[in-house]
Design a protein around this motif. Sequence first.
Motif, short mmCIF file in Angstrom:
data_model
loop_
_atom_site.label_atom_id
_atom_site.label_comp_id
_atom_site.label_asym_id
_atom_site.label_seq_id
_atom_site.Cartn_x
_atom_site.Cartn_y
_atom_site.Cartn_z
N LEU A 308 0.89 -1.25 -0.03
CA LEU A 308 0.16 0.06 0.15
C LEU A 308 0.98 1.23 0.07
O LEU A 308 1.89 1.44 0.79
CB LEU A 308 -0.87 0.04 1.07
CG LEU A 308 -2.11 1.04 1.26
CD1 LEU A 308 -2.77 1.14 0.14
CD2 LEU A 308 -2.69 1.11 2.69
N ARG A 309 0.88 2.03 -1.10
CA ARG A 309 1.77 3.32 -1.36
C ARG A 309 0.91 4.57 -0.62
O ARG A 309 1.45 5.67 -0.33
CB ARG A 309 1.94 3.33 -2.67
CG ARG A 309 2.92 2.36 -3.21
CD ARG A 309 3.51 2.71 -4.55
NE ARG A 309 4.20 1.46 -5.23
CZ ARG A 309 3.99 0.79 -6.16
NH1 ARG A 309 2.92 1.63 -6.95
NH2 ARG A 309 4.75 -0.17 -6.65
N ASP A 310 -0.36 4.60 -0.76
CA ASP A 310 -1.28 5.70 -0.43
C ASP A 310 -2.38 5.42 -0.28
O ASP A 310 -3.09 4.62 -0.95
CB ASP A 310 -1.09 6.75 -1.54
CG ASP A 310 -1.50 8.19 -0.79
OD1 ASP A 310 -1.37 8.35 0.35
OD2 ASP A 310 -1.69 9.34 -1.55
N VAL A 311 -3.21 6.38 0.21
CA VAL A 311 -4.71 6.19 0.59
C VAL A 311 -5.41 7.33 0.64
O VAL A 311 -4.82 8.50 1.02
CB VAL A 311 -5.10 5.41 1.94
CG1 VAL A 311 -4.79 6.27 2.84
CG2 VAL A 311 -6.29 4.91 1.95
N PHE A 312 -6.59 7.47 0.16
CA PHE A 312 -7.48 8.72 0.08
C PHE A 312 -9.03 8.40 0.51
O PHE A 312 -9.59 7.43 -0.08
CB PHE A 312 -7.64 9.32 -1.25
CG PHE A 312 -8.40 10.79 -1.34
CD1 PHE A 312 -7.43 12.00 -0.77
CD2 PHE A 312 -9.41 10.99 -1.30
CE1 PHE A 312 -8.35 13.00 -0.88
CE2 PHE A 312 -10.36 12.17 -1.42
CZ PHE A 312 -9.53 13.31 -1.17
N GLY A 329 0.90 -1.47 -4.96
CA GLY A 329 2.01 -1.95 -6.01
C GLY A 329 2.52 -3.05 -5.61
O GLY A 329 2.24 -3.84 -4.69
N LEU A 330 3.77 -3.60 -6.13
CA LEU A 330 4.42 -4.80 -5.80
C LEU A 330 5.79 -4.61 -4.90
O LEU A 330 5.98 -3.59 -5.40
CB LEU A 330 4.81 -5.55 -7.27
CG LEU A 330 3.61 -5.83 -8.21
CD1 LEU A 330 4.18 -6.33 -9.62
CD2 LEU A 330 2.78 -7.00 -7.63
N TYR A 429 2.37 4.47 -9.14
CA TYR A 429 1.45 5.51 -8.64
C TYR A 429 1.86 5.67 -7.30
O TYR A 429 1.95 4.44 -6.35
CB TYR A 429 0.08 5.28 -8.40
CG TYR A 429 -0.47 5.42 -9.94
CD1 TYR A 429 -0.15 6.48 -10.89
CD2 TYR A 429 -1.19 4.53 -10.43
CE1 TYR A 429 -0.67 6.52 -12.20
CE2 TYR A 429 -1.74 4.51 -11.89
CZ TYR A 429 -1.54 5.51 -12.54
OH TYR A 429 -2.09 5.87 -13.95
N VAL A 430 2.35 6.87 -6.71
CA VAL A 430 2.68 6.96 -5.33
C VAL A 430 1.81 7.96 -4.37
O VAL A 430 1.75 7.96 -3.10
CB VAL A 430 4.27 7.59 -5.28
CG1 VAL A 430 5.21 6.51 -5.54
CG2 VAL A 430 4.30 8.82 -5.94
N LYS A 431 0.84 8.93 -5.10
CA LYS A 431 0.01 9.68 -4.16
C LYS A 431 -1.42 9.48 -5.14
O LYS A 431 -1.36 9.32 -6.46
CB LYS A 431 0.49 11.04 -4.31
CG LYS A 431 1.65 11.31 -3.26
CD LYS A 431 1.26 10.88 -1.82
CE LYS A 431 2.47 10.95 -1.02
NZ LYS A 431 2.15 10.82 0.60
N ILE A 432 -2.34 9.83 -4.61
CA ILE A 432 -3.87 9.85 -4.86
C ILE A 432 -4.53 10.93 -4.32
O ILE A 432 -4.30 11.22 -3.10
CB ILE A 432 -4.35 8.73 -4.76
CG1 ILE A 432 -5.83 8.58 -5.47
CG2 ILE A 432 -4.63 8.12 -3.53
CD1 ILE A 432 -6.56 7.17 -5.59
#
Length: 887
Positions: A308-312, A329-330, A429-432
């Motif tokens: 998990l890289r980011d959450v919104f 991501g992996l 992707y790193v931000k959302i």
Amino acid sequence: NMQRNERWFKVSILYCVMLSQLWAFPFSPSLDLDVTPRTTIFHKDFWSCNNGFTGSSQNYSTLLLEEETGRLYVGGRGALYALNTSNISTSANLTIDWNASPEQKKQCLNKGRNNQTECHNHIRFLQRFNETHLYVCGTNAFRPLCVYIDAERFNFSSGFEEGRDRCPYDPAKGFTGLLIGHSDGEMFTASQYEFRSSPDIRRNFPFPTLRTEEAPTRWLLEADFVGSVLLKESINSSIGDDDKIYFFFTERSQEQVAYPSQTKVSRVARVCKNDWGGQRTLQRKWTTFLKARMVCSVPEYELHLNVLRDVFVLQGRDVQSSIFYGVFGLEWKNIKASAICQYAFSDVRRVFEGPYMEVQDSKWREYTGKVPEPRPGSCITDVHRSQGINSSRDLPDSVLTFARRHPLMAKQVHPVDLRPLMFKRSVNYVKIAVHKEPALDENLYTVLFLGTDEGWLHKAVEVDGETHIIEELQIFAKPQPIESMVTSAVQRSIYIGSHSGVIQVPMSACQRYTSCYDCVFARDPFCGWDGRVCVEISSRPQRSNLTQDISRGTRGCKENPGNGPVIHRRRAVMSGDDVLLQCELRSNLATPRWTLNGKELQGYGLSTGYRVGTDGLLIIGARTQQGGSYRCFAVENGVSVLVYLYTVKVHTDPYFPVEPTDSTEPTTISSPVVFSTASPTEQPLPSPPAPLPPGANFQTYRHMEAIYISLVAVLGGLCLVLTVVLLYVSFCTRRESRSRKFSHQNLHVLGSSDRKRSSHLELKTISSHCNGRQGRRSISVPTFGDFNDSFLQIIPGDDQMSPAKTPPPAPPLPNPPPLPNMDYANGLSATLPSVLRKMNGNSYVLLRQADPEGMSPLYHSFTEELNRILEQRKHTQLDMHPDESSI
């Protein structure tokens, strides 16, 4: 040993299978989630329409947006900023310098830390404390400090506080935090706070402080936190429920997973806001901590994205309608892939109300025994109060002991529709950020803004459970990860922070769409066509005349697709030449369709005389019958739109005169460059002109005579220039200590069908001390031999110098005149096809010997060959300001 080898063999086979599935996944006929952005906007075309801010610091990783005050607070390395949200580049911005002291930097160095990155004060926590003050924490060169800031005056209003329990010591450690309530000011954070400590979730104040348990069952294992949110479940609660705080993170897997090669899992954890710890058991520890695994996978291929890289979080009117989006991501560093999964908090709550896991024989298994009452991990409600349990300190020890040993839930949290909302290969992707936008059809569409690790922003819209990427924007010229991102509904802007600065990007740029079909094909909820231009819908109170089609992207345009803006060019070529008719399609989703004299070209191959590629149509060995009117249509969503029109004439005489070009066309026709195979001193004269018709004026003869005299003078001057250049090259190469191979250009010398007459030339590089320019030029030297009646043609290209090879300084040389921007007779313009620019590719010079009697060996698309070369060099840093090519 045999069992161990067998186990590793199975793991290796499984890893290879998963890699092959990941590679083949987007090409599956049953499921295609590898979404392609419709349009690509590069930084040079994008920078003029946005505002940017760069201060004296770096790493603008913390953003706090306050719509009411019109301020964007930014935390960087060693500084804090208060920016104007309407224009962040204004000079009225405020600054607070907050650097680590020299003594603290020295101590950080003595601990073996990096003085360039770690031994500084990185702002990690920046939130509103009350109506008048902000609360800020920084790493302070591995000794965290916190301080209060007067928001109005924007200065420090108190002394520094110890921040070791509130802020991570390392700027690279995952961190999330919340300040809840302006009156009581409760602070919740999650990170690794000390060098030798384990990551945990804490309530920092008020007293008593709480944290997670480490023994006998460690609740968190190498957790990397990415976000947190407070959901006020007590509002309108019929059972007097408590508010809950959710934390999102990735940790090392504790339970047995399906794939041994995956060591990490994504989690969502929950604690109750009014948890005060236990009386005897779990003193100063959470009594309501629960965690569950989040799954984001493609079921058909058993492809699991586990990091998990980011959450919104998109909060609705109540908890049941609230949803959140996760960027996954992996964990394999050498493979780029991303997925966006959407979850409902109602599903999360259902999992937390399900069965528990427990450790049995050193393995986590589902607990099937009796669960004590009241249920462990639940918040205090009216039911508990009726039983005399008014706080967590009143809970029985049996309940607390069970909660201590059972923090993990057995069920997993699955995404909506049990599959990702979007999958993107070759992108991290790193931000959302998520925004809701109403469209003309009165539906509320979800617009996703996704930041990559290379500084790109993807704008996507969710339509009927699927995702359409409207555009991709290159936010930063130099690749760098997007570190922070917030959206402003008031300013209709996105604020993006990175290592080098902060960028303000408008949510929509409808003026980029130049026609009705371009505007409608975009499927942008912000934009509609008013009959003349594409406008933002929110700016028009009267919307009856606007056209928009989000669901299909095809309906509404009544104009003829062939009546849009069309580029018209004329080409005059010699018989037997290969000509490239460029057709640059604005949309990445469009495909080209070619017609000749109104009839569609069927089939592209060696036998047909045509090859089609992403850069255009290649006419192979042009014949007289291949002349005519060529049209290139962009086919998108089943609609064909004319974009290019070529008038091609094929001549058999190599000295055909230049025909006048229509004044409305953007290009001109030029005669081919002809090199003689004779010696330089024996230049053949051009063939005499044809007899003039009877009654021709004597002035016509004088005019033609002047033309041929000029032609002879030009050819003689060209020979003289080439001779001087060759002498100068010989002089320079003698001064070179060693020859340098041409690194960023591929030279192909293709002869006639006789392979013995084809030769491969390796060009020497003339460094800048020979031409007085920063960069390098290529000099094409023909090899004269038995060429019969053939001739050489030079296809110009842009030269780019490798930044790794800096030429030594030397005396200057006058620059040759720049080449005119025109279309050459062989069909290639002075600039390379746009597809090469999109790939940041190196161009190359192509010398080809064409034999009119034989068949040209150039049977492959320029794009196929170039793409193969550029694919090998895509990781090479290129010169962003290349020098022009020379002949």
